[in-house]
Design an enzyme around this catalytic site. Structure first.
Site, PDB file in Angstrom:
ATOM      1  N   ILE A  12       0.834  -1.204   0.000  1.00  0.00           N
ATOM      2  CA  ILE A  12       0.000   0.000   0.000  1.00  0.00           C
ATOM      3  C   ILE A  12       0.867   1.251   0.000  1.00  0.00           C
ATOM      4  O   ILE A  12       0.553   2.242  -0.662  1.00  0.00           O
ATOM      5  CB  ILE A  12      -0.968  -0.018   1.197  1.00  0.00           C
ATOM      6  CG1 ILE A  12      -1.760  -1.321   1.247  1.00  0.00           C
ATOM      7  CG2 ILE A  12      -1.947   1.150   1.112  1.00  0.00           C
ATOM      8  CD1 ILE A  12      -2.667  -1.447   2.454  1.00  0.00           C
ATOM      9  N   ASP A  57      14.814   1.103  10.140  1.00  0.00           N
ATOM     10  CA  ASP A  57      13.725   0.602  10.969  1.00  0.00           C
ATOM     11  C   ASP A  57      13.063   1.764  11.704  1.00  0.00           C
ATOM     12  O   ASP A  57      13.756   2.644  12.242  1.00  0.00           O
ATOM     13  CB  ASP A  57      14.297  -0.392  11.980  1.00  0.00           C
ATOM     14  CG  ASP A  57      13.243  -1.255  12.643  1.00  0.00           C
ATOM     15  OD1 ASP A  57      12.097  -0.786  12.807  1.00  0.00           O
ATOM     16  OD2 ASP A  57      13.565  -2.398  13.004  1.00  0.00           O
ATOM     17  N   GLU A  80       3.724  -4.574  10.416  1.00  0.00           N
ATOM     18  CA  GLU A  80       3.560  -6.004  10.178  1.00  0.00           C
ATOM     19  C   GLU A  80       2.066  -6.228  10.019  1.00  0.00           C
ATOM     20  O   GLU A  80       1.274  -5.793  10.862  1.00  0.00           O
ATOM     21  CB  GLU A  80       4.098  -6.815  11.350  1.00  0.00           C
ATOM     22  CG  GLU A  80       5.599  -6.744  11.514  1.00  0.00           C
ATOM     23  CD  GLU A  80       6.345  -7.570  10.478  1.00  0.00           C
ATOM     24  OE1 GLU A  80       5.704  -8.395   9.784  1.00  0.00           O
ATOM     25  OE2 GLU A  80       7.572  -7.402  10.363  1.00  0.00           O
ATOM     26  N   ASN A  83      -2.157 -11.584   9.037  1.00  0.00           N
ATOM     27  CA  ASN A  83      -2.784 -12.272  10.164  1.00  0.00           C
ATOM     28  C   ASN A  83      -2.164 -13.631  10.449  1.00  0.00           C
ATOM     29  O   ASN A  83      -1.917 -13.986  11.610  1.00  0.00           O
ATOM     30  CB  ASN A  83      -4.281 -12.443   9.899  1.00  0.00           C
ATOM     31  CG  ASN A  83      -5.090 -11.285  10.439  1.00  0.00           C
ATOM     32  OD1 ASN A  83      -4.979 -10.937  11.600  1.00  0.00           O
ATOM     33  ND2 ASN A  83      -5.896 -10.682   9.586  1.00  0.00           N
ATOM     34  N   THR A 120      -6.351  -0.071   9.928  1.00  0.00           N
ATOM     35  CA  THR A 120      -7.136  -1.088   9.246  1.00  0.00           C
ATOM     36  C   THR A 120      -8.524  -1.199   9.852  1.00  0.00           C
ATOM     37  O   THR A 120      -8.716  -0.902  11.043  1.00  0.00           O
ATOM     38  CB  THR A 120      -6.420  -2.458   9.352  1.00  0.00           C
ATOM     39  OG1 THR A 120      -7.276  -3.488   8.863  1.00  0.00           O
ATOM     40  CG2 THR A 120      -6.069  -2.775  10.797  1.00  0.00           C
ATOM     41  N   ASP A 121      -9.474  -1.679   9.057  1.00  0.00           N
ATOM     42  CA  ASP A 121     -10.810  -1.935   9.595  1.00  0.00           C
ATOM     43  C   ASP A 121     -10.825  -3.145  10.525  1.00  0.00           C
ATOM     44  O   ASP A 121     -11.796  -3.349  11.269  1.00  0.00           O
ATOM     45  CB  ASP A 121     -11.828  -2.125   8.473  1.00  0.00           C
ATOM     46  CG  ASP A 121     -11.498  -3.262   7.516  1.00  0.00           C
ATOM     47  OD1 ASP A 121     -10.421  -3.877   7.643  1.00  0.00           O
ATOM     48  OD2 ASP A 121     -12.313  -3.532   6.616  1.00  0.00           O
ATOM     49  N   GLU A 122      -9.755  -3.936  10.525  1.00  0.00           N
ATOM     50  CA  GLU A 122      -9.730  -5.129  11.364  1.00  0.00           C
ATOM     51  C   GLU A 122      -9.689  -4.811  12.859  1.00  0.00           C
ATOM     52  O   GLU A 122      -9.936  -5.690  13.687  1.00  0.00           O
ATOM     53  CB  GLU A 122      -8.574  -6.031  10.964  1.00  0.00           C
ATOM     54  CG  GLU A 122      -8.710  -6.570   9.550  1.00  0.00           C
ATOM     55  CD  GLU A 122      -7.687  -7.628   9.197  1.00  0.00           C
ATOM     56  OE1 GLU A 122      -7.421  -8.500  10.062  1.00  0.00           O
ATOM     57  OE2 GLU A 122      -7.156  -7.593   8.091  1.00  0.00           O
ATOM     58  N   TYR A 147      -2.249  -9.354  15.070  1.00  0.00           N
ATOM     59  CA  TYR A 147      -2.107  -8.250  14.107  1.00  0.00           C
ATOM     60  C   TYR A 147      -3.081  -7.123  14.407  1.00  0.00           C
ATOM     61  O   TYR A 147      -2.689  -5.970  14.626  1.00  0.00           O
ATOM     62  CB  TYR A 147      -2.311  -8.753  12.676  1.00  0.00           C
ATOM     63  CG  TYR A 147      -2.648  -7.649  11.702  1.00  0.00           C
ATOM     64  CD1 TYR A 147      -1.794  -6.553  11.542  1.00  0.00           C
ATOM     65  CD2 TYR A 147      -3.821  -7.683  10.959  1.00  0.00           C
ATOM     66  CE1 TYR A 147      -2.111  -5.526  10.666  1.00  0.00           C
ATOM     67  CE2 TYR A 147      -4.136  -6.656  10.080  1.00  0.00           C
ATOM     68  CZ  TYR A 147      -3.281  -5.580   9.938  1.00  0.00           C
ATOM     69  OH  TYR A 147      -3.601  -4.558   9.079  1.00  0.00           O
ATOM     70  N   THR A 150      -2.546  -5.222  17.720  1.00  0.00           N
ATOM     71  CA  THR A 150      -1.435  -4.267  17.746  1.00  0.00           C
ATOM     72  C   THR A 150      -1.741  -3.032  16.908  1.00  0.00           C
ATOM     73  O   THR A 150      -1.305  -1.933  17.242  1.00  0.00           O
ATOM     74  CB  THR A 150      -0.123  -4.915  17.278  1.00  0.00           C
ATOM     75  OG1 THR A 150      -0.302  -5.483  15.971  1.00  0.00           O
ATOM     76  CG2 THR A 150       0.333  -5.990  18.245  1.00  0.00           C
ATOM     77  N   LYS A 151      -2.508  -3.187  15.847  1.00  0.00           N
ATOM     78  CA  LYS A 151      -2.942  -2.004  15.096  1.00  0.00           C
ATOM     79  C   LYS A 151      -3.908  -1.173  15.931  1.00  0.00           C
ATOM     80  O   LYS A 151      -3.858   0.071  15.914  1.00  0.00           O
ATOM     81  CB  LYS A 151      -3.580  -2.410  13.768  1.00  0.00           C
ATOM     82  CG  LYS A 151      -2.600  -2.924  12.733  1.00  0.00           C
ATOM     83  CD  LYS A 151      -1.519  -1.890  12.375  1.00  0.00           C
ATOM     84  CE  LYS A 151      -2.077  -0.702  11.626  1.00  0.00           C
ATOM     85  NZ  LYS A 151      -0.988   0.257  11.254  1.00  0.00           N
ATOM     86  N   ASN A 246     -15.052 -14.366  -0.363  1.00  0.00           N
ATOM     87  CA  ASN A 246     -13.826 -14.912  -0.943  1.00  0.00           C
ATOM     88  C   ASN A 246     -14.107 -15.898  -2.074  1.00  0.00           C
ATOM     89  O   ASN A 246     -13.359 -15.965  -3.062  1.00  0.00           O
ATOM     90  CB  ASN A 246     -12.995 -15.587   0.143  1.00  0.00           C
ATOM     91  CG  ASN A 246     -12.424 -14.598   1.141  1.00  0.00           C
ATOM     92  OD1 ASN A 246     -12.412 -13.387   0.886  1.00  0.00           O
ATOM     93  ND2 ASN A 246     -11.965 -15.093   2.266  1.00  0.00           N
ATOM     94  N   ARG A 270      -8.382 -20.750   9.229  1.00  0.00           N
ATOM     95  CA  ARG A 270      -7.438 -20.336  10.253  1.00  0.00           C
ATOM     96  C   ARG A 270      -8.186 -19.982  11.544  1.00  0.00           C
ATOM     97  O   ARG A 270      -9.364 -19.618  11.512  1.00  0.00           O
ATOM     98  CB  ARG A 270      -6.613 -19.138   9.772  1.00  0.00           C
ATOM     99  CG  ARG A 270      -7.350 -17.830   9.680  1.00  0.00           C
ATOM    100  CD  ARG A 270      -6.351 -16.673   9.506  1.00  0.00           C
ATOM    101  NE  ARG A 270      -7.055 -15.410   9.415  1.00  0.00           N
ATOM    102  CZ  ARG A 270      -7.003 -14.596   8.361  1.00  0.00           C
ATOM    103  NH1 ARG A 270      -6.306 -14.931   7.295  1.00  0.00           N
ATOM    104  NH2 ARG A 270      -7.668 -13.455   8.369  1.00  0.00           N
ATOM    105  N   HIS A 273     -10.813 -16.612  12.341  1.00  0.00           N
ATOM    106  CA  HIS A 273     -10.999 -15.954  11.048  1.00  0.00           C
ATOM    107  C   HIS A 273     -12.245 -15.070  11.069  1.00  0.00           C
ATOM    108  O   HIS A 273     -13.360 -15.549  11.247  1.00  0.00           O
ATOM    109  CB  HIS A 273     -11.110 -17.017   9.954  1.00  0.00           C
ATOM    110  CG  HIS A 273     -10.913 -16.493   8.578  1.00  0.00           C
ATOM    111  ND1 HIS A 273     -10.987 -17.295   7.466  1.00  0.00           N
ATOM    112  CD2 HIS A 273     -10.657 -15.242   8.110  1.00  0.00           C
ATOM    113  CE1 HIS A 273     -10.774 -16.574   6.382  1.00  0.00           C
ATOM    114  NE2 HIS A 273     -10.576 -15.322   6.753  1.00  0.00           N
TER     115      HIS A 273
END
Length: 331
Positions: A12, A57, A80, A83, A120-122, A147, A150-151, A246, A270, A273
């Site tokens: 991105i 970094d 990072e 997922n 992210t929307d996650e 993931y 942490t976001k 999907n 996974r 999910h």
């Protein structure tokens, strides 16, 4: 402006760099660690008088401080973000997404620099498949993986630094991106490159999980709009009304590449999910006047497929290692 873009060799981020250099007179410096997900080749051909690359970094406070002093604004893509990898080894996600964001915020505070944080929307968790609701800026956080957690943590750090220290920052939470330069570990390019190699695509579970797809160029134009017009301290959700499950996406890819639409395999789902993501981008559109260019997902997907067909030299070196890792995980 002279922009610093963290993570600008990633998927991105590199699309944003191309977008900025094509559509503005800004200059761009990319700071990227060049992990497996960063690809220097994604930045080939950019104008030398307006672009430079720095390998490093974002947790390197001395380097970050020096770069902040040299730039007018910072767009923070570095993260990072996979997922599956976060389930296998969460630690790098804490280092980059939490400590890295903290390091940038402290530099922004010292130098009084404008910062835009990409999220992210996650962070909102997921929605039921039959739920008519969509995520908004007021949706409570409910992350479900190392993931996304942490976001979520990095978002909260940004909000705290705005409120406590007056840092000049905004946040955007975007739906799932697709387009050029995306690593083949990700869902759409993995399926495209599998078919191009004569291999069958792989679907988690039954393939009913829904994602709200947006072309990376539309994400880039939205971020640039927020950087130029956004209100400090505000969060904006970025989406293009591209909900697809999907299974439908894989069948579109197969059909576009001349294969039977059912020529795919189902693999074990996974853990944790998420079922469905859906973005309500009304605030961004109404307050800042942004609209997506790729409102037709199928048209954007066809363009993306053509890019992978034309750029095998870019994705082939990473493909074998990626599939070997998935095979070891039974996926």
């Amino acid at each position: 402006m002279n922009l610093l873009v963290t993570g600008g060799a990633g998927f991105i981020g590199s699309n944003f760099v191309h977008h900025v250099l094509e559509h503005t007179d800004h200059s761009v410096t990319v700071l990227d660690k060049l992990t497996y997900a960063g690809n220097r080749a994604s930045l080939d051909g950019l104008p030398a008088d307006r672009f430079r690359f720095v390998e490093g970094d974002i947790i390197d406070a001395e380097l970050v401080d020096r770069l902040f002093a040299e730039h007018d604004a910072v767009v923070h893509y570095a993260a990072e973000s996979h997922n599956d990898n976060s389930l296998d080894d969460p630690r790098p996600f804490l280092d980059t997404n939490i400590i890295g964001t903290y390091t940038l915020l402290e530099a922004a505070r010292r130098h009084n620099r404008r910062l835009h944080h990409i999220s992210t929307d996650e962070v909102y968790g997921d929605l039921e498949l039959d739920d008519p609701a969509r995520f908004t800026e007021d949706t409570p956080y409910n992350p479900s993986s190392p993931y996304s957690s942490t976001k979520a943590g990095s978002d909260l750090l940004v909000r705290a630094w705005v409120r406590s220290f007056g840092v000049q920052a905004t946040i955007s939470n975007c739906s799932n991106n697709y387009g050029p330069y995306q690593h083949v570990e990700k869902f759409i390019p993995r399926q495209i490159t599998n078919v191009l190699r004569g291999e069958r695509p792989k679907l988690y579970g039954t393939g009913e999980n829904v994602r709200d797809w947006i072309h990376a160029d539309d994400h880039s134009s939205a971020v640039l709009t927020i950087l130029e017009k956004g209100v400090i301290g505000e969060t904006y959700l970025i989406g293009a009304d591209g909900e697809k499950n999907n299974k439908d996406v894989v069948e579109l890819i197969l059909s576009e590449l001349g294969q039977p639409s059912d020529a795919y395999d189902l693999v074990t789902d996974r853990p944790g999910h998420d079922l469905r993501y859906a973005i309500d981008s009304t605030k961004l559109r109404a307050e800042l006047g942004w609209t997506p260019r790729f409102s037709d997902f199928e048209a954007g997907l066809k363009e993306t497929i053509r890019w992978y067909q034309d750029n095998e030299a870019w994705w082939a070196p990473q493909k074998d290692a990626t599939e070997a890792r998935y095979t070891a995980q039974g996926q």
